[in-house]
Design an enzyme around this catalytic site. Structure first.
Site, mmCIF file in Angstrom:
data_model
loop_
_atom_site.group_PDB
_atom_site.id
_atom_site.type_symbol
_atom_site.label_atom_id
_atom_site.label_comp_id
_atom_site.label_asym_id
_atom_site.label_seq_id
_atom_site.Cartn_x
_atom_site.Cartn_y
_atom_site.Cartn_z
ATOM 1 N N ARG A 1 -30.096 21.185 39.532
ATOM 2 C CA ARG A 1 -31.508 21.552 39.652
ATOM 3 C C ARG A 1 -31.580 22.771 40.570
ATOM 4 N NH1 ARG A 1 -31.037 15.953 40.127
ATOM 5 N NH2 ARG A 1 -32.136 14.765 38.501
ATOM 6 N N LYS B 1 -31.746 14.381 43.645
ATOM 7 C CA LYS B 1 -33.094 13.826 43.599
ATOM 8 C C LYS B 1 -33.111 12.422 44.186
ATOM 9 C CE LYS B 1 -36.918 13.699 40.289
ATOM 10 N NZ LYS B 1 -37.275 13.888 38.863
ATOM 11 N N HIS C 1 -34.851 25.456 35.120
ATOM 12 C CA HIS C 1 -34.660 24.129 34.540
ATOM 13 C C HIS C 1 -34.182 24.229 33.089
ATOM 14 C CE1 HIS C 1 -35.050 19.892 35.469
ATOM 15 N NE2 HIS C 1 -35.456 19.677 34.232
ATOM 16 N N ARG D 1 -30.569 24.142 33.088
ATOM 17 C CA ARG D 1 -30.080 22.759 33.233
ATOM 18 C C ARG D 1 -30.055 22.075 31.861
ATOM 19 N NH1 ARG D 1 -29.576 18.235 36.636
ATOM 20 N NH2 ARG D 1 -30.884 16.440 36.116
ATOM 21 N N HIS E 1 -28.837 11.935 36.615
ATOM 22 C CA HIS E 1 -29.950 11.078 36.237
ATOM 23 C C HIS E 1 -29.702 9.671 36.768
ATOM 24 C CE1 HIS E 1 -30.791 13.872 32.572
ATOM 25 N NE2 HIS E 1 -31.479 14.240 33.631
ATOM 26 N N TYR F 1 -31.998 14.167 25.459
ATOM 27 C CA TYR F 1 -30.877 14.774 24.746
ATOM 28 C C TYR F 1 -30.396 14.036 23.511
ATOM 29 C CZ TYR F 1 -30.986 17.439 28.997
ATOM 30 O OH TYR F 1 -31.422 18.205 30.025
#
Length: 311
Positions: free
Chosen positions: A147, A171, A237, A240, A263, A273
């Site tokens: 990120r 995150k 992003h 990414r 994630h 995805y």
């Protein structure tokens, strides 16, 4: 306890115990101040019921808020009431039952093709320090899937020590290891060779060095998009997304993509995805589906004997 009081405690809890990122807390605060507090600031938390939630949703619909914005406000509301029930032990409405979220369309993932990536690189003037810094940042984003906040938080020391992988805090404070390909490391070394300062950040501003801020990136990527003549909305992003999609199209298992992207839930990875490219799905069928049946197909005609169809 009023909704205003509980909101302040909720944000403090998110910062101190949940380790929410500064930008995440800013978004939470924006949702609360824009919609929740104007409606209910002085109300007791226990007094809010399902009808109040319906009225809030009606007000947002009347203002023609996008589905995504409504979703964000209601998600923050759910988290607030979950905090009130589980941490503050208040007898308030159950957010899992009483605050439904609006249906959102499956996100359409945009990513750069290999040809667009080449155009992107060609559009960056690396003879200047700011141009070289941008090239290295783009290389890092495309090679790691970081990120933008994670990339800008990188420090120079691991690379000066020759490390090929770096543990970062992502995150929600989640730790993960990021792997840097040799090509990316060479670009980083080239940037560090141009540095005359000892500031610890990898990406620093010109003049008096300070860490490059996320807010500085928006105009940079808008200008880069124009120079590279890319029709898609170019953002950090998107790079990414390009990283994850490139891994997927080249055969990476989605569970590995989940770990590399940081994630917390594989459903997040799948949402973005899985099915992103029909060609990838066709290749999976061709490569992985196998019943070990001979390829010979008999010519058309009436079948007889044990292979005949039973009418």
């Amino acid at each position: 306890m009023t909704v205003a009081e509980s909101s302040r405690l909720f944000l403090a809890y998110g910062r101190a115990e949940r380790n929410y990122a500064h930008d995440t807390l800013g978004k939470f605060n924006d949702c609360l101040r824009s919609w929740v507090l104007p409606q209910w600031a002085a109300r007791e938390v226990e007094s809010i019921d399902r009808l109040d939630v319906i009225r809030l949703r009606t007000a947002m619909a009347d203002r023609k808020l996008s589905t995504n914005r409504q979703y964000s406000v209601l998600m923050v509301l759910k988290l607030l009431f979950k905090f009130c029930r589980e941490i503050l032990r208040l007898s308030c409405l159950d957010p899992t039952k009483e605050i439904p979220l609006p249906h959102r369309e499956k996100p359409h993932v945009q990513y750069l093709t290999n040809e667009e990536v080449q155009r992107l690189f060609a559009a960056i003037p690396i003879h200047t320090f700011s141009g070289l810094r941008l090239r290295v940042l783009v290389e890092v984003l495309l090679a790691t899937g970081l990120r933008i906040s994670e990339a800008l938080a990188l420090n120079r020391m691991p690379f000066e020590l020759g490390q090929r992988e770096v543990e970062i805090s992502g995150k929600g404070g989640k730790k993960r290891t990021v792997f840097f390909p040799e090509r990316t490391l060479l670009w980083i070394k080239r940037l560090l060779a141009r540095r005359a300062d000892d500031f610890p950040a990898l990406f620093v501003t010109t003049g008096e060095p300070r860490r490059v801020a996320r807010a500085d990136m928006s105009k940079v990527f808008i200008a880069l998009r124009r120079r590279a003549q890319i029709d898609k909305k170019l953002t950090p992003h998107m790079l990414r997304h390009t990283y994850c999609t490139n891994l997927l199209l080249n055969g990476a298992d989605i569970t590995f993509i989940k770990e590399l992207a940081g994630h917390s839930d594989i459903q997040t990875t799948a949402k973005y995805y899985l099915g992103v490219d029909k060609r990838a799905l066709r290749e999976v069928v061709n490569r992985c589906l196998n019943y070990d049946v001979p390829d010979h197909i008999p010519p058309p005609g009436r079948l007889t004997g044990p292979n005949a169809l039973i009418n």
